[in-house]
Motif scaffolding. Structure first.
Motif, PDB file in Angstrom:
ATOM      1  N   PHE A 194      52.146 -18.688  -7.835  1.00 43.42           N
ATOM      2  CA  PHE A 194      51.492 -20.327  -8.603  1.00 43.42           C
ATOM      3  C   PHE A 194      51.899 -20.558 -10.459  1.00 43.42           C
ATOM      4  CE2 PHE A 194      47.491 -20.946 -10.856  1.00 43.42           C
ATOM      5  CZ  PHE A 194      47.233 -22.160 -10.671  1.00 43.42           C
ATOM      6  N   MET A 195      51.924 -19.830 -10.858  1.00 42.36           N
ATOM      7  CA  MET A 195      52.382 -19.700 -11.893  1.00 42.36           C
ATOM      8  C   MET A 195      53.338 -20.056 -12.391  1.00 42.36           C
ATOM      9  SD  MET A 195      49.482 -17.867 -13.434  1.00 42.36           S
ATOM     10  CE  MET A 195      50.142 -18.357 -15.227  1.00 42.36           C
ATOM     11  N   ALA A 196      54.747 -20.244 -11.374  1.00 42.46           N
ATOM     12  CA  ALA A 196      55.992 -20.925 -11.838  1.00 42.46           C
ATOM     13  C   ALA A 196      55.779 -22.418 -11.334  1.00 42.46           C
ATOM     14  CB  ALA A 196      56.456 -20.315 -10.616  1.00 42.46           C
ATOM     15  N   VAL A 197      54.667 -22.857 -10.543  1.00 39.88           N
ATOM     16  CA  VAL A 197      54.770 -23.910  -9.457  1.00 39.88           C
ATOM     17  C   VAL A 197      53.947 -24.590 -11.252  1.00 39.88           C
ATOM     18  CG1 VAL A 197      53.163 -25.433  -8.196  1.00 39.88           C
ATOM     19  CG2 VAL A 197      54.811 -23.692  -7.460  1.00 39.88           C
ATOM     20  N   SER A 198      52.627 -24.705 -11.127  1.00 37.36           N
ATOM     21  CA  SER A 198      51.513 -25.090 -12.933  1.00 37.36           C
ATOM     22  C   SER A 198      53.229 -24.759 -13.848  1.00 37.36           C
ATOM     23  CB  SER A 198      50.767 -23.643 -12.948  1.00 37.36           C
ATOM     24  OG  SER A 198      51.277 -23.040 -13.084  1.00 37.36           O
ATOM     25  N   ALA A 200      56.167 -25.136 -14.036  1.00 38.80           N
ATOM     26  CA  ALA A 200      57.293 -26.112 -14.223  1.00 38.80           C
ATOM     27  C   ALA A 200      56.837 -27.444 -14.124  1.00 38.80           C
ATOM     28  CB  ALA A 200      58.045 -25.348 -13.095  1.00 38.80           C
ATOM     29  N   MET A 201      55.420 -27.505 -13.779  1.00 40.61           N
ATOM     30  CA  MET A 201      54.893 -28.977 -13.445  1.00 40.61           C
ATOM     31  C   MET A 201      54.238 -29.743 -14.852  1.00 40.61           C
ATOM     32  SD  MET A 201      52.902 -28.844 -10.140  1.00 40.61           S
ATOM     33  CE  MET A 201      51.985 -30.429 -10.931  1.00 40.61           C
ATOM     34  N   ILE A 202      53.797 -28.213 -15.702  1.00 41.55           N
ATOM     35  CA  ILE A 202      53.395 -28.703 -17.302  1.00 41.55           C
ATOM     36  C   ILE A 202      54.548 -29.356 -17.806  1.00 41.55           C
ATOM     37  CG2 ILE A 202      52.834 -28.427 -18.853  1.00 41.55           C
ATOM     38  CD1 ILE A 202      50.571 -25.958 -17.537  1.00 41.55           C
ATOM     39  N   HIS A 203      55.473 -28.424 -17.946  1.00 38.49           N
ATOM     40  CA  HIS A 203      57.357 -28.438 -18.584  1.00 38.49           C
ATOM     41  C   HIS A 203      57.281 -29.923 -18.104  1.00 38.49           C
ATOM     42  CE1 HIS A 203      56.699 -24.498 -20.622  1.00 38.49           C
ATOM     43  NE2 HIS A 203      57.076 -23.786 -19.695  1.00 38.49           N
ATOM     44  N   THR A 204      57.089 -30.185 -16.997  1.00 36.78           N
ATOM     45  CA  THR A 204      58.600 -31.455 -16.379  1.00 36.78           C
ATOM     46  C   THR A 204      57.165 -32.711 -16.762  1.00 36.78           C
ATOM     47  OG1 THR A 204      59.518 -30.246 -14.633  1.00 36.78           O
ATOM     48  CG2 THR A 204      59.466 -32.262 -14.506  1.00 36.78           C
ATOM     49  N   GLY A 205      56.122 -32.515 -16.725  1.00 38.79           N
ATOM     50  CA  GLY A 205      55.309 -33.730 -16.919  1.00 38.79           C
ATOM     51  C   GLY A 205      54.904 -33.739 -18.495  1.00 38.79           C
ATOM     52  N   PHE A 206      55.291 -32.939 -19.352  1.00 38.59           N
ATOM     53  CA  PHE A 206      55.497 -33.299 -20.578  1.00 38.59           C
ATOM     54  C   PHE A 206      56.741 -33.110 -20.959  1.00 38.59           C
ATOM     55  CE2 PHE A 206      51.750 -30.733 -21.425  1.00 38.59           C
ATOM     56  CZ  PHE A 206      50.833 -31.795 -22.336  1.00 38.59           C
ATOM     57  N   LEU A 243      55.458 -26.441 -25.504  1.00 40.13           N
ATOM     58  CA  LEU A 243      56.199 -25.230 -24.982  1.00 40.13           C
ATOM     59  C   LEU A 243      56.313 -24.391 -25.283  1.00 40.13           C
ATOM     60  CD1 LEU A 243      59.309 -24.836 -23.257  1.00 40.13           C
ATOM     61  CD2 LEU A 243      60.246 -25.353 -25.527  1.00 40.13           C
ATOM     62  N   PHE A 244      55.715 -24.009 -27.213  1.00 39.82           N
ATOM     63  CA  PHE A 244      55.170 -22.952 -27.383  1.00 39.82           C
ATOM     64  C   PHE A 244      53.988 -21.458 -26.861  1.00 39.82           C
ATOM     65  CE2 PHE A 244      53.351 -20.083 -31.101  1.00 39.82           C
ATOM     66  CZ  PHE A 244      54.710 -19.360 -31.688  1.00 39.82           C
ATOM     67  N   ILE A 245      53.727 -23.011 -26.515  1.00 40.69           N
ATOM     68  CA  ILE A 245      52.165 -21.885 -25.785  1.00 40.69           C
ATOM     69  C   ILE A 245      52.420 -21.613 -23.870  1.00 40.69           C
ATOM     70  CG2 ILE A 245      49.817 -21.966 -24.640  1.00 40.69           C
ATOM     71  CD1 ILE A 245      49.539 -24.569 -27.591  1.00 40.69           C
ATOM     72  N   VAL A 246      53.044 -22.435 -23.237  1.00 42.08           N
ATOM     73  CA  VAL A 246      53.462 -22.829 -22.268  1.00 42.08           C
ATOM     74  C   VAL A 246      53.963 -21.085 -21.695  1.00 42.08           C
ATOM     75  CG1 VAL A 246      53.944 -23.217 -19.549  1.00 42.08           C
ATOM     76  CG2 VAL A 246      52.908 -24.735 -21.275  1.00 42.08           C
TER      77      VAL A 246
END
Length: 353
Positions: A194-198, A200-206, A243-246
Motif C-alpha cells: 500500500f505504501m509502495a502504490v501510494s 509511486a502514484m504521488i511521485h509519478t503524478g507530480f 520528493l523530499f517529504i515522501v
C-alpha cells in the motif's frame, strides 16, 4: 475547423514591415512562429507550448567507447546472477513446506521485488552500451518511473518487516508465534505494498505535471526522478518539496526502525555465552546491516538533497547500488548461505534428477 472565423493576432516582434504591430486576417487562419506556437480556439486565442517532448534519449552510464563492451558484459553477468539468485529462492520457498515460515514469507516477497526491480532498470541500461542512441518514449519513461518507485518503496518496507521479524525471533522468542502470526505477516506485506502504490502514484503524478520543452536528453541510464527534474523547463519547486517529504518518509522511517531493531538484536547477541554461536549470529547480522546500509545510504544520498546539489555522475554511481547491486546480493546475504535453504536446494535437485 472553425468556419467564418476571423482572427487578429498582434505580435510585439520585429518583422520586415514598417509597423511595429502587424495584423493578420483570414478565414480558418493558423500562424506559426519559430519561437512561439499559438493554438486558436473558438472565440479566443490561447498561448501554448506545442513543442511537447514525446520521447527521451538516455545518455547511459558513460560515453567512453572503450568502456561500452566491458560494462555491457559486467552488468549482463550481474543481471543474470540477480535473476538466477532471486528466481531460485522463489522456487525453493514455494516448493518446500519447511520454508513456509514468516521469515521466508518475507524473503519470498523480497526476491520477487528484487527480480522485478532489476528487470525494470537493467535491460534498458544494457541497451545503452550497444545502441548509438537509446530512445524511450514519454509514456515508457513515466511507466518506468512508476514501477521504479513502486519496487524501491516496496523494498524499503519489506526490509523493515524483516528486521522486525528477526527482532521478535531473537529478543522475544516465546512470543514469536503470536507476534508473527499469518495474519500479522499478511498485514505487514499489504501495508508495504500500500505504501509502495501510494508513493509511486504521488511521485509519478507530480512528474506528469512538469513540462519538458526542447531538451529531451536524460543524463542517466534510466528515467530517474532527479534527472527528469533537472530537465524540466518549468518550476520544479513543488516537485522537490514533494520528493523530499515522501522520499524522506520512505527512507528515514524504515531506517530508524531497522537500525533500532538490529540494535536490540546485537545487544541480545552480546549476552550469548557460547563464543561460536555469538560469532555466527554477529556475522549474520553484520551482513544484513551492510546490505541495508548500502540500500538506504545510496538512496538517501540521491533523494534527500536538492536536485541542484547533485552531480549526475555521482548520482549514477549511487543509483547503481540501490538498483543493481543490492538486488543481486540480497539472495546471497539473506538466504543462499542459510542451512535451511541448502537443504531445500538438495531436496529440490533430487526431485528433478
Amino acid at each position: 475547423m472553425y468556419n467564418q472565423a476571423r482572427t487578429t493576432v498582434f505580435l510585439s516582434a520585429s518583422f520586415n514591415t514598417p509597423a511595429s504591430e502587424c495584423a493578420y486576417e483570414g478565414d480558418s487562419a493558423a500562424l506559426s512562429v519559430s519561437v512561439l506556437h499559438f493554438r486558436i480556439s473558438y472565440g479566443g486565442i490561447a498561448l501554448a507550448n506545442d513543442s511537447f517532448v514525446t520521447e527521451f534519449i538516455l545518455l547511459g552510464l558513460t560515453n567512453k567507447p572503450e568502456l561500452q563492451t566491458p560494462l555491457f558484459l559486467l552488468f549482463l553477468v550481474v543481471y543474470v546472477i540477480t535473476a538466477l539468485g532471486n528466481l531460485t529462492l522463489i522456487i525453493l520457498i514455494v516448493l518446500n513446506s519447511h520454508l513456509h515460515t514468516p521469515m521466508y514469507f518475507f524473503l519470498l516477497n523480497l526476491s520477487i521485488i528484487d527480480f522485478c526491480f532489476s528487470s525494470v532498470i537493467t535491460p534498458k541500461m544494457l541497451m545503452n552500451f550497444i545502441l548509438k542512441k537509446n530512445i524511450i518514449s514519454y509514456t515508457g519513461c513515466m511507466t518506468q518511473v512508476y514501477f521504479f518507485c513502486f519496487f524501491a518503496i516496496s523494498e524499503c518496507y519489506v526490509l523493515t518487516s524483516m528486521a522486525y521479524d528477526r527482532y521478535v525471533a531473537i529478543c522475544n522468542p516465546l512470543l514469536y508465534n503470536l507476534a508473527m502470526s499469518h495474519r500479522v505477516c499478511l498485514y505487514l506485506m499489504l501495508g508495504s505494498y500500500f505504501m509502495a502504490v501510494s508513493g509511486a502514484m504521488i511521485h509519478t503524478g507530480f512528474m506528469l505535471r512538469l513540462t519538458f520543452c526542447d531538451g529531451n536528453t536524460i543524463n542517466h541510464y534510466f528515467c530517474d526522478l532527479i534527472p527528469l527534474l533537472q530537465l524540466s523547463c518549468t518550476s520544479t519547486y513543488v516537485n522537490e518539496v514533494e520528493l523530499f517529504i515522501v522520499a524522506g518518509k520512505d527512507i528515514i522511517v524504515p531506517t530508524v526502525i531497522i537500525f533500532t531493531s538490529y540494535g536490540f538484536i546485537l545487544s541480545n547477541i552480546f549476552h550469548i555465552k557460547s563464543t561460536e554461536s555469538r560469532s555466527k549470529a554477529f556475522s549474520t547480522c553484520s551482513s544484513h546491516i551492510l546490505a541495508v546500509t548500502m540500500f538506504f545510504g545510496s538512496s538517501a544520498f540521491m533523494y534527500l538533497k536538492p536536485s541542484s546539489a547533485i552531480s549526475m555522475n555521482e548520482g549514477k554511481f549511487s543509483s547503481i547500488f540501490y538498483s543493481t547491486v543490492v538486488p543481486m546480493v540480497n539472495p546471497l546475504i539473506y538466504s543462499l548461505r542459510n542451512k535451511d535453504v541448502k537443504v531445500a536446494l538438495k531436496k529440490t535437485l533430487k526431485r528433478i534428477f
